[in-house]
Enzyme design. Sequence first.
Site, short mmCIF file in Angstrom:
data_model
loop_
_atom_site.label_atom_id
_atom_site.label_comp_id
_atom_site.label_asym_id
_atom_site.label_seq_id
_atom_site.Cartn_x
_atom_site.Cartn_y
_atom_site.Cartn_z
N GLY A 191 -13.49 20.45 -3.06
CA GLY A 191 -13.95 19.16 -2.60
C GLY A 191 -14.84 18.48 -3.61
O GLY A 191 -15.32 19.10 -4.56
N THR A 226 -17.90 24.12 3.00
CA THR A 226 -17.61 23.19 1.91
C THR A 226 -18.01 21.78 2.33
O THR A 226 -18.59 21.03 1.55
CB THR A 226 -16.12 23.23 1.55
OG1 THR A 226 -15.77 24.56 1.14
CG2 THR A 226 -15.80 22.27 0.42
N GLU A 230 -20.68 19.31 0.55
CA GLU A 230 -20.30 17.98 0.08
C GLU A 230 -21.10 16.89 0.79
O GLU A 230 -21.45 15.87 0.19
CB GLU A 230 -18.80 17.75 0.29
CG GLU A 230 -17.89 18.74 -0.40
CD GLU A 230 -18.11 18.83 -1.90
OE1 GLU A 230 -18.71 17.90 -2.47
OE2 GLU A 230 -17.69 19.83 -2.49
N ASP A 261 -33.49 19.61 -9.05
CA ASP A 261 -32.89 18.93 -7.90
C ASP A 261 -33.91 18.06 -7.17
O ASP A 261 -33.62 17.53 -6.10
CB ASP A 261 -32.26 19.94 -6.95
CG ASP A 261 -33.29 20.85 -6.28
OD1 ASP A 261 -34.45 20.87 -6.74
OD2 ASP A 261 -32.93 21.53 -5.31
N ALA A 270 -31.43 28.79 -13.09
CA ALA A 270 -30.94 28.55 -14.44
C ALA A 270 -29.54 27.97 -14.46
O ALA A 270 -29.22 27.09 -15.27
CB ALA A 270 -30.97 29.85 -15.25
#
Length: 714
Positions: A191, A226, A230, A261, A270
């Site tokens: 996705g 998933t 997403e 983030d 990492a």
Amino acid sequence: MKTLLSTLSFTFVIAAAIGQNNWCKTDQIQQELLQNNPGFAEHMHKAMSKAASGNGALQKATLYVPVVVHIIHDNGIGNISAAQVNDAIRVLNEDFNRQNSDAGNTRNTGTAPFSPIAGDLDVKFVLAKKDPQGNCTNGIVRVNAPHLTYNANDDCKYAANGGSDQWPMDQYLNLWVINSIESDGAGMTLGYAYLPYWPSGTDYGILMRHDYFGTIESAVGSDGRTLTHEMGHLLGLQHIFEDGWSGATGCHATDCNQNGDYACDTPPQAEANWSCSPTWNSCPEVPTNDAFGFDALDQIENYMSYNACQNMFSIDQLNIIQNNFIDIDFMADMVAAGNVLATGINEPAVLCKADFEASKQLICNGETIQFTDFSYDTPDNWVWTVQGTEGTDWVFVNSTNTNSQNPTIQFLNAGNYTVELLASSTSGSDTELKTNYIKVLPNASALPYFEGFENYISLNGTNQWAVENYGANAQFEITATAAHSGSKSVKLANFNQDAGNYDELISAPIDLSTVLSTENVTLSFRYAYHKRFADNDEWLKVFISGNCGEDWAQRKTLHGSQLSAVTSTSAWTASAGDWVTVHMTNVTPVYFTSSFMMKFKFESDGGNNFFLDDINLYNGDPSDNLIVGIIEGSTLESLSLYPNPAEEELSIAFDIATNTRLPILITDLLGKSIQSFEIEAAQGKNVVQVNTSALNSGVYLVRIGEAVKSFIVK
């Protein structure tokens, strides 16, 4: 309303069995955006810093988010049920509201104190009950587009391509579900989504494989997350292993609100990792303003990782999403009280629309079709009506009848059939009528076969040919403006059409069952084409089937300058010297059945018109068959071979002054015969396709009369 800000983020939620290098396309796409947009990095940094700078404690006002799911399918397993769609939405709501059954697996240890900072967004993702025009909907749009559902990309998001247009992004979150996603060959893509910080317009949404959408039916074996991952991207989250937009690496000690983030309660990581090791710690640094104040372990539980042990969003991550629903206008509009009313997501479910689909719409005589009810919402009575006479033209089979929800019908006579469904329940009723919905092809034609299109006024008026037009624009049609023989041919008015269109012309069945496996079958046809511009790369593909179109094998490809190197900048019509004759000798014995079919597929690139005529199919000695316009004697000119080196097939191209029967011999360098056959060469340009997949690597010779050319097999 503010300009939509969104950046492309390709996302791979991949099990270890798929491979651990497939995630790298995320960085590749980000680098492309950086290269193509000089201000991209600075803008992203400012936008994410702003999203991360809001109130650190989540506000508990429930967010109601309307959702629409566009299912782009080929009438196969990817045409998932409403039950599977609802299951996917269930998983989404559980994960974002921390109602997931594995929430207790989040660690709360001295080095991984993550359970106390696991967040609950208080959000409800709800399938829309009203479409943008205010009509009833179940929040699911189904589009049968085989050319868009495999190796899919953003092309499937446009009705002009035969896909499904985005519903307004300030009213709905748009999800597209397809069979498979375009990949660079590194592995399976599950996705991808767009973030809401950089202009993406009508591409904004999520594209996902059907077999990872939910946990039931075609997605059995998937955890359904998933979509959770997403959706995190779609609402503004980066991976927890991102390096940020100010030059820092994944591991950094600078302000966590300004790097990585942009969430201070997700320890720096990492790189992507697929391990669920509870002791994994990839970064020794402790960022400024870090939520823990010490070197915490990597947060393998986070939904924005690639780990199989995902079970949480952090409070800071959900704070970023919440701030985006406040600060980004199109997101704020989506969850406004007025939009909740406009999309009907809080209204009770009623039966407002009858709908259905058939497993196939083009079938051979005697075939059986499965009809599936897609009416909404939850009918409990069905009445099916089919044009013609039951028992003569068609019959219910497999213990189904006119009142079955999903009947199976066998069609007994050729023709076009209209089908109607009346669906009802205590909340209402509705009727869906699909005119000429099922096309039943006639019984198979016998060899030798010739089609010059002289007997048709319209292709839509014959059962001998079916036309597929995926772009809702120009399609294959009969024309009297050009012909190689007679007065008619088939034309695709491709001039002035958008690039990316697909059109198909499909034959009725032809009986090859009488051909011996030791004999040869040749398929020949004539086409005429000019480019519009020199860089046009348009494709003609020829497919064959031995089971009435259930499966297709591609047997010929011509594109770009192979198709034609000549350009005409105005709408072009073929004349006598423009026709090319193609001879296909690779109709192998596996296709010698009573339900052989052929398909001509044209893929456009903004070029010019295309014409097709004189389709022949014959076996045995060509002298025993009636092939239009063949006479003895000719002179061979301009012999060329391509591709050279060859792998699966070799094309032999030449010009000839007059029509003739022409022997072709392929030998090794010592003159030993490897393949030999005879074709009916036509005056003008000819292309003969030879299957080379069985040849060993080496050098070979093609001999046509006195002309000899060498080629290499890889």
